[in-house]
Design an enzyme around this catalytic site. Structure first.
Site, PDB file in Angstrom:
ATOM      1  N   GLU A 195      27.629 -45.059   1.609  1.00 38.30           N
ATOM      2  CA  GLU A 195      26.633 -44.089   2.057  1.00 38.30           C
ATOM      3  C   GLU A 195      26.961 -43.587   3.476  1.00 38.30           C
ATOM      4  OE1 GLU A 195      23.647 -46.736  -0.582  1.00 38.30           O
ATOM      5  OE2 GLU A 195      23.453 -46.776   1.594  1.00 38.30           O
ATOM      6  N   SER A 201      21.950 -42.588  -1.838  1.00 41.26           N
ATOM      7  CA  SER A 201      22.918 -41.508  -2.075  1.00 41.26           C
ATOM      8  C   SER A 201      22.200 -40.167  -2.189  1.00 41.26           C
ATOM      9  CB  SER A 201      23.713 -41.766  -3.358  1.00 41.26           C
ATOM     10  OG  SER A 201      24.543 -42.889  -3.195  1.00 41.26           O
ATOM     11  N   SER A 258      28.823 -45.941  -7.151  1.00 38.00           N
ATOM     12  CA  SER A 258      29.365 -46.581  -8.355  1.00 38.00           C
ATOM     13  C   SER A 258      29.871 -45.553  -9.359  1.00 38.00           C
ATOM     14  CB  SER A 258      28.283 -47.419  -9.029  1.00 38.00           C
ATOM     15  OG  SER A 258      27.271 -46.567  -9.565  1.00 38.00           O
ATOM     16  N   GLY A 259      29.311 -44.349  -9.313  1.00 38.11           N
ATOM     17  CA  GLY A 259      29.655 -43.329 -10.313  1.00 38.11           C
ATOM     18  C   GLY A 259      29.071 -43.650 -11.677  1.00 38.11           C
ATOM     19  N   GLU A 260      28.134 -44.602 -11.719  1.00 34.54           N
ATOM     20  CA  GLU A 260      27.562 -45.035 -13.001  1.00 34.54           C
ATOM     21  C   GLU A 260      26.023 -44.998 -13.021  1.00 34.54           C
ATOM     22  OE1 GLU A 260      29.425 -45.380 -15.503  1.00 34.54           O
ATOM     23  OE2 GLU A 260      31.407 -45.849 -14.695  1.00 34.54           O
ATOM     24  N   THR A 261      25.379 -44.436 -11.995  1.00 33.27           N
ATOM     25  CA  THR A 261      23.916 -44.319 -11.993  1.00 33.27           C
ATOM     26  C   THR A 261      23.503 -43.465 -13.194  1.00 33.27           C
ATOM     27  OG1 THR A 261      24.048 -44.321  -9.587  1.00 33.27           O
ATOM     28  CG2 THR A 261      21.918 -43.745 -10.537  1.00 33.27           C
TER      29      THR A 261
END
Lengths: 205, 205, 205, 205
Positions: free
Chosen positions: C172, C58, C99-102
């Protein structure tokens, strides 16, 4: 700035700064804890794989050290680069942070130690920091020197030390030198020749 | 290597290496050409935009210098990074190469000078190199020191200088220090405070 | 693997994978939320400076987007690169995370929004994630597609979708394409010509 | 640009661009040379170590591919990164360049082939380029498509193709997709599970 002003550059600060670094290095040579240096060398020699991390200029210090370890044949990676794999429990992580409080580095340090169970070395000027406290081995660089620096400043420069070595400059310079001296010791221990090192030096650059 | 052997680490080379760097720095403090330093400072202050380039560990030296120039408010870029724009004729390119013969750097140097018409500064230990010869200003670092080093080696280390500071180590260390001393002079000239620098330091890292 | 086996490569998966990406892209073209796209374009055009961040692949998507914004003349930086300055309250931060959670990205997102007060755009496949929830604008890419993908998988590939587009591959690929389409729209709005873009393309690479 | 203008954004180009990429991808799926794909897969599977190189956005394409090869357990490096070692004669170099004429890449290609004797794969839209001609295997991506693109442009967009996919955009997008489809085939051949890949995914990022 106009040319005329530029022509008056006297380089007083340049000279003072060179001198101050020289004195600091002299001091560091005497004060660095040899037991920590020995333990770091043991950890590196005994490691499976080595992962280096640092933010900003400390990250550059780490990359310079990683490059030399690669030249020596160690299996070494820089956190954040493209093909750096997952850290495992039998790996060694070396974190470089002057303050020992850089958020991304202390977070990654916690994951390395607590979740993964890897060994952690901290190179820092602040051994009582979050990073320093969680490390298996800490190498204090430029820590004691701080009062020295202030001292030097009092005697010679009337309050302008900070403007000569802003924001961790002294820690970064001394760290590079101490880590290159560790490379010298590793070369002696492993018997690597300049030829060996050169054969692993990037041919495409 | 087994633990037992590791426990016998005596750190003789570590200490010798620290001492050698200290002596070299002392020598460099005295021998660096102040006229070149002044010209570099003039070029930086007078520049439109500054582009830094170097390969391998010299590239890291360049990035450390670029970071400090950014902190001071200069419009500065590292060749090869994501958002580095095209170099124009009124820009300044600073190339760092110990040998002055690194192919990618001398190629880019030629394009900068001959095709684009930008100004070119070379930081090198070899002023008579391809890079050194084409530069508008060259700063020789660790050049004179080479014979010094050999000398020191003769006197103190019986032939093992190279194993203590392999492949340009001394050039890289001395370059970082000289460039940080140039930053100190720039801070004095521009009157930037630590506060000014800190306000530009990356908040997300 | 020995040569003999290699010669039997039939490329069935290669072909299936190309087809699946094609179908997904077709689906995305129809499902992408045009209101979010418009808002992102407004934010970019109205921004002072733009900062891009992402981890792993990303991060590469973000760098590709940053490069094009630079070619268009925007003042754009990638978080973590050498001369990236401090984010200020009137800047725009664009975060990319499937994921929006890295962890590193959500942490930096919080600092950007809450401490600095910058605007935050999230490009994610998970709009209900930590990153998605804190963003001023979120662009959902490949989110709806997930069930589509599972569907396609059921119909054509008997359970092996994941082995064809592992760990966020589809997010991606679709992100790069959506962001390049945003560049196309920005070119139309600003009237930039290929010539304009080319003039800013790195000359030294 | 003022807000009012921004509010009138219609996203026509965004939609046209998405559609054009979709058509190009469809075309590429049909036209890609399967013999080259097979040879590349053989070379990768048979390789000792793999080195990836590319400049600008093509470099990002290469890094994305390198990351996935690392996840699969291949010994893979990106040219120019910190711990990338020297290329040897039994290594494989994969070069990505749309034009096939990027100076740094063709220079490194020559060194790889002629001086080192490594195998060289070229991913390019220009098989008759300097890079294409020297490669052991060349994968042409978006090459045939060029006339297609011009064609599409004639029919649908009256001369503005270039403003929708400037400077190699189409090559870059199609390359990423083709390389990810090669990963899908490699996963099928080696029998790697998503679990295997995930276990090598960077834990510190």
């Amino acid at each position: 700035m106009d040319r005329e002003t530029a022509h008056e550059i006297k380089c007083d600060r340049f000279i003072q700064c060179m001198r101050m670094i020289d004195e600091q290095l002299d001091e560091t040579s005497k004060s660095v804890d040899m037991e920590s240096v020995k333990k770091i060398i043991e950890y590196i020699v005994d490691s499976n794989r080595i992962f280096i991390m640092g933010a900003g200029r400390s990250g550059l210090v780490g990359k310079g050290f990683a490059m030399r370890l690669m030249h020596m044949g160690f299996d070494v990676y820089v956190i954040g680069e493209t093909t750096t794999p997952a850290v495992k429990s039998d790996d060694l992580v070396i974190a470089i942070s002057g303050s020992g409080e850089t958020t991304s580095i202390t977070n990654l340090g916690k994951v390395s130690k607590n979740e993964i169970g890897a060994k952690l070395i901290a190179v820092t000027s602040n051994p009582d920091s979050t990073l320093g406290k969680m490390a298996d081995v800490k190498l204090t660089v430029g820590g004691r020197a701080t009062s020295q620096e202030e001292d030097y400043l009092e005697r010679h420069m009337r309050g302008d030390y900070k403007s000569m070595a802003p924001m961790g400059t002294m820690f970064e310079l001394l760290s590079i030198i101490v880590l290159d001296a560790i490379i010298a010791e590793l070369i002696a221990i492993t018997g690597a020749s300049e030829e060996d090192l050169r054969s692993r030096h990037a041919t495409l650059e």
